[in-house]
Design an enzyme around this catalytic site. Structure first.
Site, PDB file in Angstrom:
ATOM      1  N   PRO A   1      52.674  -9.158  20.469  1.00  0.00           N
ATOM      2  CA  PRO A   1      53.392  -9.358  21.719  1.00  0.00           C
ATOM      3  C   PRO A   1      53.110 -10.698  22.406  1.00  0.00           C
ATOM      4  O   PRO A   1      53.785 -11.048  23.358  1.00  0.00           O
ATOM      5  CB  PRO A   1      52.872  -8.219  22.585  1.00  0.00           C
ATOM      6  CG  PRO A   1      51.468  -8.032  22.095  1.00  0.00           C
ATOM      7  CD  PRO A   1      51.522  -8.275  20.617  1.00  0.00           C
TER       8      PRO A   1
ATOM      9  N   GLY B   1      56.131  -9.023  17.952  1.00  0.00           N
ATOM     10  CA  GLY B   1      55.811  -7.609  17.758  1.00  0.00           C
ATOM     11  C   GLY B   1      55.696  -7.269  16.295  1.00  0.00           C
ATOM     12  O   GLY B   1      55.017  -7.955  15.537  1.00  0.00           O
ATOM     13  N   ASP B   2      56.389  -6.210  15.889  1.00  0.00           N
ATOM     14  CA  ASP B   2      56.409  -5.789  14.494  1.00  0.00           C
ATOM     15  C   ASP B   2      57.774  -6.101  13.892  1.00  0.00           C
ATOM     16  O   ASP B   2      58.794  -5.888  14.546  1.00  0.00           O
ATOM     17  CB  ASP B   2      56.138  -4.278  14.407  1.00  0.00           C
ATOM     18  CG  ASP B   2      56.159  -3.806  12.972  1.00  0.00           C
ATOM     19  OD1 ASP B   2      55.101  -3.851  12.337  1.00  0.00           O
ATOM     20  OD2 ASP B   2      57.234  -3.431  12.475  1.00  0.00           O
TER      21      ASP B   2
ATOM     22  N   MET C   1      64.390  -4.143  25.226  1.00  0.00           N
ATOM     23  CA  MET C   1      65.564  -4.954  25.546  1.00  0.00           C
ATOM     24  C   MET C   1      66.400  -4.333  26.651  1.00  0.00           C
ATOM     25  O   MET C   1      67.611  -4.293  26.573  1.00  0.00           O
ATOM     26  CB  MET C   1      66.434  -5.135  24.292  1.00  0.00           C
ATOM     27  CG  MET C   1      65.686  -5.844  23.195  1.00  0.00           C
ATOM     28  SD  MET C   1      66.647  -6.083  21.711  1.00  0.00           S
ATOM     29  CE  MET C   1      66.561  -4.467  20.944  1.00  0.00           C
TER      30      MET C   1
ATOM     31  N   GLY D   1      54.173  -8.532  28.534  1.00  0.00           N
ATOM     32  CA  GLY D   1      52.989  -7.741  28.201  1.00  0.00           C
ATOM     33  C   GLY D   1      51.997  -8.513  27.349  1.00  0.00           C
ATOM     34  O   GLY D   1      52.386  -9.229  26.429  1.00  0.00           O
TER      35      GLY D   1
ATOM     36  N   ASP E   1      60.772 -16.671  15.754  1.00  0.00           N
ATOM     37  CA  ASP E   1      61.629 -16.311  16.888  1.00  0.00           C
ATOM     38  C   ASP E   1      61.092 -16.958  18.153  1.00  0.00           C
ATOM     39  O   ASP E   1      59.914 -17.296  18.243  1.00  0.00           O
ATOM     40  CB  ASP E   1      61.629 -14.791  17.075  1.00  0.00           C
ATOM     41  CG  ASP E   1      62.393 -14.090  15.974  1.00  0.00           C
ATOM     42  OD1 ASP E   1      63.121 -14.776  15.235  1.00  0.00           O
ATOM     43  OD2 ASP E   1      62.241 -12.855  15.864  1.00  0.00           O
TER      44      ASP E   1
ATOM     45  N   THR F   1      53.533  -3.745  17.888  1.00  0.00           N
ATOM     46  CA  THR F   1      54.834  -3.725  18.546  1.00  0.00           C
ATOM     47  C   THR F   1      54.687  -3.644  20.062  1.00  0.00           C
ATOM     48  O   THR F   1      53.655  -3.186  20.581  1.00  0.00           O
ATOM     49  CB  THR F   1      55.680  -2.554  17.998  1.00  0.00           C
ATOM     50  OG1 THR F   1      57.014  -2.705  18.470  1.00  0.00           O
ATOM     51  CG2 THR F   1      55.129  -1.201  18.439  1.00  0.00           C
ATOM     52  N   ALA F   2      55.719  -4.126  20.768  1.00  0.00           N
ATOM     53  CA  ALA F   2      55.639  -4.245  22.228  1.00  0.00           C
ATOM     54  C   ALA F   2      55.247  -2.929  22.897  1.00  0.00           C
ATOM     55  O   ALA F   2      54.472  -2.934  23.862  1.00  0.00           O
ATOM     56  CB  ALA F   2      56.968  -4.758  22.782  1.00  0.00           C
TER      57      ALA F   2
ATOM     58  N   PRO G   1       0.830  -1.214   0.000  1.00  0.00           N
ATOM     59  CA  PRO G   1       0.000   0.000   0.000  1.00  0.00           C
ATOM     60  C   PRO G   1       0.861   1.259   0.000  1.00  0.00           C
ATOM     61  O   PRO G   1       0.556   2.216  -0.701  1.00  0.00           O
ATOM     62  CB  PRO G   1      -0.811  -0.113   1.296  1.00  0.00           C
ATOM     63  CG  PRO G   1      -0.777  -1.568   1.653  1.00  0.00           C
ATOM     64  CD  PRO G   1       0.502  -2.112   1.131  1.00  0.00           C
TER      65      PRO G   1
ATOM     66  N   LYS H   1      68.333 -15.249  17.813  1.00  0.00           N
ATOM     67  CA  LYS H   1      69.486 -15.234  18.687  1.00  0.00           C
ATOM     68  C   LYS H   1      69.174 -15.704  20.100  1.00  0.00           C
ATOM     69  O   LYS H   1      70.056 -16.016  20.864  1.00  0.00           O
ATOM     70  CB  LYS H   1      70.142 -13.863  18.701  1.00  0.00           C
ATOM     71  CG  LYS H   1      69.209 -12.723  19.025  1.00  0.00           C
ATOM     72  CD  LYS H   1      69.991 -11.423  19.057  1.00  0.00           C
ATOM     73  CE  LYS H   1      69.120 -10.304  19.556  1.00  0.00           C
ATOM     74  NZ  LYS H   1      68.694  -9.332  18.603  1.00  0.00           N
TER      75      LYS H   1
HETATM   76  N1  SAH Z   1      60.011  -6.594  17.016  1.00  0.00           N
HETATM   77  C1  SAH Z   1      59.641  -6.605  18.419  1.00  0.00           C
HETATM   78  C2  SAH Z   1      60.787  -6.231  19.314  1.00  0.00           C
HETATM   79  C3  SAH Z   1      61.905  -7.197  19.317  1.00  0.00           C
HETATM   80  S1  SAH Z   1      63.175  -6.774  20.436  1.00  0.00           S
HETATM   81  C4  SAH Z   1      58.451  -5.666  18.634  1.00  0.00           C
HETATM   82  O1  SAH Z   1      58.084  -4.938  17.729  1.00  0.00           O
HETATM   83  O2  SAH Z   1      57.868  -5.715  19.722  1.00  0.00           O
HETATM   84  C5  SAH Z   1      62.719  -7.678  21.877  1.00  0.00           C
HETATM   85  C6  SAH Z   1      62.249  -6.773  22.978  1.00  0.00           C
HETATM   86  O3  SAH Z   1      60.910  -6.383  22.744  1.00  0.00           O
HETATM   87  C7  SAH Z   1      62.221  -7.423  24.333  1.00  0.00           C
HETATM   88  O4  SAH Z   1      63.476  -7.437  24.940  1.00  0.00           O
HETATM   89  C8  SAH Z   1      61.255  -6.528  25.058  1.00  0.00           C
HETATM   90  O5  SAH Z   1      61.854  -5.311  25.453  1.00  0.00           O
HETATM   91  C9  SAH Z   1      60.270  -6.202  23.980  1.00  0.00           C
HETATM   92  N2  SAH Z   1      59.105  -7.124  24.019  1.00  0.00           N
HETATM   93  C10 SAH Z   1      58.674  -7.940  23.069  1.00  0.00           C
HETATM   94  N3  SAH Z   1      57.559  -8.597  23.446  1.00  0.00           N
HETATM   95  C11 SAH Z   1      57.272  -8.175  24.689  1.00  0.00           C
HETATM   96  C12 SAH Z   1      56.226  -8.462  25.617  1.00  0.00           C
HETATM   97  N4  SAH Z   1      55.266  -9.357  25.359  1.00  0.00           N
HETATM   98  N5  SAH Z   1      56.251  -7.820  26.809  1.00  0.00           N
HETATM   99  C13 SAH Z   1      57.209  -6.929  27.098  1.00  0.00           C
HETATM  100  N6  SAH Z   1      58.202  -6.611  26.243  1.00  0.00           N
HETATM  101  C14 SAH Z   1      58.235  -7.224  25.070  1.00  0.00           C
END
Ligand code: SAH
Length: 479
Positions: A228, A305-306, A386, A415, A251, A334-335, A45, A273
């Protein structure tokens, strides 16, 4: 027991379809049908604003009035979308009498055809039906599957359609064609489409057609950021890459929960490493990537992370490029971003910090000595990667170059993982607090005014260990 439905995809291009009902439900169905090119008459309608506009524009035809069975005489299909079940039933009955298929929206019992949940990638459509038994389940499955299929699959389907004849002529044998397709789908063509390079993709398809289907296909490497630890922080692209991988070079930092999401039969190789007691030198990682890619495998290089933030991703791409191996990069969280979010610390804040620096405390990773004066500036946030072993010197240098000893910090260990710990305090106490709580790797330091928010805005895991938690002996010595 009722028989399952027979799935079919109807070609409605320029075919007449009737929609009964003029409200928002009808409007949604009209839009879907228009997408398939149907010629639509809406019988009702009156029409709601959306349908009215379509009728005004001549996109649909409006038949004003109450439903009469004659409306079905000239159509292929009908949809009943009124809120009156008696009217819907009348449409269904009239359809049955004329052998016109009728869908009654959300009413499986009255419907002679049903509309599936759909994953829509252009010409590629994946349809899900539960025979109306559990529409919510179908919807859930659709959402799960949506995440797995890249948008470029639609373009891939088009491209394959365009060259279908050529492919059949070149590969008349079914088995041969199947093997060729498997290689193709694992190779350069889908990758180039993901990279939004359609011309190169088409060229690669034609090249592949000219080649014999013998020997290994073209391997490639995807550099993937795994985030992370919390697998919920993976990107959809990362998940897809993990689903398609033949080999995963990861890694140690990559969490088991993330690895668990990868394809079952993908070969997993731990490198890096920090791996076990026998670290893999970077050159060996390069060699592994090259060897697997050259053997025609899809390699995922998975990093915590990245991959481009303290991840040596750049070095690895340079090697791949130098050796002519195709690659893609999928960023990860990234962390610094993850730890801040999971500790309730805004990294910038209008009142407290206008900039953020990502730095590493490993002196051997920095080359020239850092510009301590710049790092000690106020109203900025430092995210230090680190750092656990170097906190003493970091603290001394920052204070010596002018950063207030009362600047708040938060140390975030593991984290985003279930075992996350956050330790807070002020710069003057940094190294001692880390020692008291025996902070281990991976841990990230956030230093700056914003770190104080961890005490109030925390939401994840254990509450932060603040000064108040200090063992009484330490409290005495701090006084
Ligand atoms: N490419 C990674 C970093 C590699 S170097 C990124 O983008 O996060 C590794 C360092 O990253 C660690 O020594 C620490 O300082 C940090 N990291 C990575 N994962 C983490 C987490 N879950 N909690 C806290 N620090 C973290």
């Amino acid at each position: 027991m009722t028989a399952p439905l027979f799935p079919l995809f109807a070609d409605l291009q320029d075919r007449a379809v009737l929609v009964v009902g003029g409200g928002s439900v009808a409007a949604r169905k009209v839009e879907a049908l228009l997408g398939a090119g149907a010629r639509i008459t809406v019988g009702a309608p009156s029409l709601d604003a959306r349908l009215h506009a379509l009728a005004e524009a001549g996109t649909i035809i409006h038949r004003a009035g109450n439903f009469v069975p004659d409306w079905l005489d000239t159509v292929w299909l009908a949809v009943a979308a009124t809120d009156d079940r008696a009217v819907n039933r009348a449409v269904a009955d009239a359809g049955a009498a004329r052998r016109v298929f009728v869908n009654v929206v959300d009413d499986a019992e009255l419907s002679s055809f049903q509309v599936p949940s759909l994953i829509d990638r252009g010409p590629l459509q994946i349809a899900i039906s539960t025979r109306g038994a559990a529409p919510m389940l179908a919807r859930h499955l659709r959402e799960t599957l949506e995440a797995q299929f890249d948008a470029s699959l639609g373009v891939l389907t088009e491209l394959l359609g365009k060259h279908r004849r050529k492919i059949r002529t070149r590969l008349p044998d079914l088995g041969q064609r199947r093997r060729w397709f498997e290689r193709l789908l694992a190779g350069a063509v889908p990758r180039l489409l993901r990279q939004r390079q359609p011309l190169q993709a088409e060229r690669a398809l034609l090249t592949a057609l000219g080649e014999s289907a013998q020997g290994p296909g073209e391997g490639s490497v995807v550099l993937v950021g795994a985030g992370p630890g919390d697998p919920g922080l993976l990107t959809l692209r990362a998940l897809r890459a993990l689903n398609e991988a033949d080999v995963i070079l990861h890694d140690r930092l990559v969490s088991a929960e993330v690895l668990a999401l990868a394809r079952r039969d993908a070969e997993r190789i731990e490198v890096g490493k920090q791996a076990g007691h026998h670290p893999t030198p970077q050159d060996d990682i390069h060699a592994l990537m090259l060897a697997h890619a050259r053997a025609g495998r899809r390699v995922v290089r998975l990093k915590g992370g990245d991959p481009f933030v303290f991840g040596r991703g750049g070095e690895e791409l340079e090697v791949l490029r130098a050796h002519g191996i195709a690659y893609e990069v999928v960023p990860g969280i990234t962390a610094a971003l993850a730890c801040a979010a999971y500790a309730g610390i805004p990294l910038t804040h209008r009142d407290h910090a206008q900039s953020l620096r990502l730095i590493t405390a490993h002196s051997r990773d920095c080359g020239a000595p850092p510009d301590w004066r710049a790092l000690a500036a106020e109203r900025q946030t430092l995210a230090v990667y680190m750092g656990v072993a170097e906190l003493g010197s970091l603290q001394a240098q920052l204070i010596a170059h002018g950063r207030e000893a009362t600047t708040p910090f938060a140390l975030i260990e593991n984290g985003s993982r279930p075992e996350q710990r956050v330790i807070t305090g002020t710069l003057a106490d940094l190294a001692r607090r880390a020692q008291t709580h025996a902070v281990v790797s991976p841990a990230l330091l956030i230093l700056g005014e914003v770190a104080a928010f961890a005490t109030t805005l925390h939401w994840f895991g254990a509450a932060p260990l603040t000064h108040a938690d200090l063992p009484s002996s330490e409290l005495r010595s701090a006084a």
